[in-house]
Design a protein around this motif. Structure first.
Motif, PDB file in Angstrom:
ATOM      1  N   TRP A   1       0.855  -1.196   0.000  1.00  0.00           N
ATOM      2  CA  TRP A   1       0.000   0.000   0.000  1.00  0.00           C
ATOM      3  C   TRP A   1       0.879   1.229   0.000  1.00  0.00           C
ATOM      4  O   TRP A   1       1.925   1.248   0.647  1.00  0.00           O
ATOM      5  CB  TRP A   1      -0.902   0.012   1.239  1.00  0.00           C
ATOM      6  CG  TRP A   1      -1.872  -1.120   1.251  1.00  0.00           C
ATOM      7  CD1 TRP A   1      -1.805  -2.254   2.007  1.00  0.00           C
ATOM      8  CD2 TRP A   1      -3.046  -1.251   0.441  1.00  0.00           C
ATOM      9  NE1 TRP A   1      -2.862  -3.078   1.707  1.00  0.00           N
ATOM     10  CE2 TRP A   1      -3.637  -2.484   0.762  1.00  0.00           C
ATOM     11  CE3 TRP A   1      -3.644  -0.442  -0.520  1.00  0.00           C
ATOM     12  CZ2 TRP A   1      -4.803  -2.927   0.139  1.00  0.00           C
ATOM     13  CZ3 TRP A   1      -4.809  -0.884  -1.134  1.00  0.00           C
ATOM     14  CH2 TRP A   1      -5.380  -2.111  -0.798  1.00  0.00           C
TER      15      TRP A   1
ATOM     16  N   HIS B   1      -8.507   0.334   7.278  1.00  0.00           N
ATOM     17  CA  HIS B   1      -7.592   0.143   6.169  1.00  0.00           C
ATOM     18  C   HIS B   1      -6.459   1.150   6.281  1.00  0.00           C
ATOM     19  O   HIS B   1      -6.711   2.270   6.711  1.00  0.00           O
ATOM     20  CB  HIS B   1      -8.369   0.325   4.837  1.00  0.00           C
ATOM     21  CG  HIS B   1      -7.531   0.062   3.632  1.00  0.00           C
ATOM     22  ND1 HIS B   1      -7.308  -1.206   3.156  1.00  0.00           N
ATOM     23  CD2 HIS B   1      -6.818   0.894   2.836  1.00  0.00           C
ATOM     24  CE1 HIS B   1      -6.527  -1.135   2.101  1.00  0.00           C
ATOM     25  NE2 HIS B   1      -6.222   0.115   1.893  1.00  0.00           N
TER      26      HIS B   1
ATOM     27  N   ARG C   1     -12.302   2.853  -0.679  1.00  0.00           N
ATOM     28  CA  ARG C   1     -11.109   2.665   0.156  1.00  0.00           C
ATOM     29  C   ARG C   1     -10.906   3.877   1.070  1.00  0.00           C
ATOM     30  O   ARG C   1     -10.479   3.727   2.209  1.00  0.00           O
ATOM     31  CB  ARG C   1      -9.898   2.430  -0.745  1.00  0.00           C
ATOM     32  CG  ARG C   1      -8.859   1.532  -0.148  1.00  0.00           C
ATOM     33  CD  ARG C   1      -7.774   1.207  -1.168  1.00  0.00           C
ATOM     34  NE  ARG C   1      -8.209   0.229  -2.149  1.00  0.00           N
ATOM     35  CZ  ARG C   1      -7.813   0.233  -3.433  1.00  0.00           C
ATOM     36  NH1 ARG C   1      -6.971   1.137  -3.868  1.00  0.00           N
ATOM     37  NH2 ARG C   1      -8.251  -0.682  -4.260  1.00  0.00           N
ATOM     38  N   SER C   2     -11.211   5.071   0.568  1.00  0.00           N
ATOM     39  CA  SER C   2     -11.041   6.271   1.405  1.00  0.00           C
ATOM     40  C   SER C   2     -11.988   6.218   2.607  1.00  0.00           C
ATOM     41  O   SER C   2     -11.636   6.682   3.697  1.00  0.00           O
ATOM     42  CB  SER C   2     -11.254   7.542   0.585  1.00  0.00           C
ATOM     43  OG  SER C   2     -12.632   7.757   0.309  1.00  0.00           O
TER      44      SER C   2
ATOM     45  N   ILE D   1     -10.434   3.915   5.111  1.00  0.00           N
ATOM     46  CA  ILE D   1      -9.339   4.576   5.825  1.00  0.00           C
ATOM     47  C   ILE D   1      -9.902   5.466   6.925  1.00  0.00           C
ATOM     48  O   ILE D   1      -9.430   5.450   8.069  1.00  0.00           O
ATOM     49  CB  ILE D   1      -8.466   5.381   4.834  1.00  0.00           C
ATOM     50  CG1 ILE D   1      -7.710   4.415   3.907  1.00  0.00           C
ATOM     51  CG2 ILE D   1      -7.502   6.292   5.575  1.00  0.00           C
ATOM     52  CD1 ILE D   1      -7.048   5.091   2.715  1.00  0.00           C
TER      53      ILE D   1
ATOM     54  N   GLY E   1      -0.548   5.925   3.629  1.00  0.00           N
ATOM     55  CA  GLY E   1      -1.945   6.252   3.842  1.00  0.00           C
ATOM     56  C   GLY E   1      -2.874   5.139   3.394  1.00  0.00           C
ATOM     57  O   GLY E   1      -4.011   5.075   3.826  1.00  0.00           O
ATOM     58  N   GLY E   2      -2.398   4.291   2.496  1.00  0.00           N
ATOM     59  CA  GLY E   2      -3.174   3.100   2.141  1.00  0.00           C
ATOM     60  C   GLY E   2      -4.207   3.289   1.053  1.00  0.00           C
ATOM     61  O   GLY E   2      -4.999   2.383   0.805  1.00  0.00           O
ATOM     62  N   LEU E   3      -4.219   4.436   0.382  1.00  0.00           N
ATOM     63  CA  LEU E   3      -5.258   4.641  -0.629  1.00  0.00           C
ATOM     64  C   LEU E   3      -5.001   3.830  -1.890  1.00  0.00           C
ATOM     65  O   LEU E   3      -5.928   3.332  -2.512  1.00  0.00           O
ATOM     66  CB  LEU E   3      -5.363   6.131  -0.968  1.00  0.00           C
ATOM     67  CG  LEU E   3      -6.559   6.518  -1.841  1.00  0.00           C
ATOM     68  CD1 LEU E   3      -7.877   6.159  -1.146  1.00  0.00           C
ATOM     69  CD2 LEU E   3      -6.518   7.994  -2.193  1.00  0.00           C
TER      70      LEU E   3
END
Ligand code: ZN
Length: 111
Positions: free
Chosen positions: A65, A107, A98-99, A102, A68-70
């Motif tokens: 990722w 996530h 996904r946002s 998060i 931040g994992g986006l």
């Protein structure tokens, strides 16, 4: 998102079977982008390479990722080609969902 779909890793149209080893649960976005592809171009080398196979390969060996994992980052030829082919890092609907994950703290997953 939507209900997961049963995806054929090797499509029936390319000689794949309905055996469990050839099936995987995929979201409709990924499944739609994958369509009947089994290989794609690695954007770094221009080589045609196999798409990631979740039955025989390990996710963390091919992807990570971003901060931040986006976005999913491909780290190998197969990882990079799969990110492009399945639009894993640029499908607007996937990024939106996904946002939310998060924001909810779900996530990115810890290793
Ligand atoms: Zn998906």
């Amino acid at each position: 998102m939507a209900r997961l779909e049963i995806e054929h890793l090797v499509p029936l149209s390319k000689g794949g079977t309905n055996e469990e080893l050839n099936l995987w649960l995929a979201c409709p976005l990924c499944n739609g982008h994958k369509a009947n592809q089994t290989e794609a171009v690695d954007p770094e080398t221009g080589q045609i390479v196999p798409l990631f196979n979740p039955r025989t390969q390990i996710w963390h060996e091919h992807f990570s990722w971003n901060e931040g994992g986006l976005k999913i980052v491909g780290n190998t030829p197969t990882g990079r080609a799969t990110v492009i082919a399945l639009h894993l890092a640029d499908d607007p609907d996937a990024l939106l969902v996904r946002s939310f994950w998060i924001q909810a703290g779900w996530h990115p997953p810890e290793k």
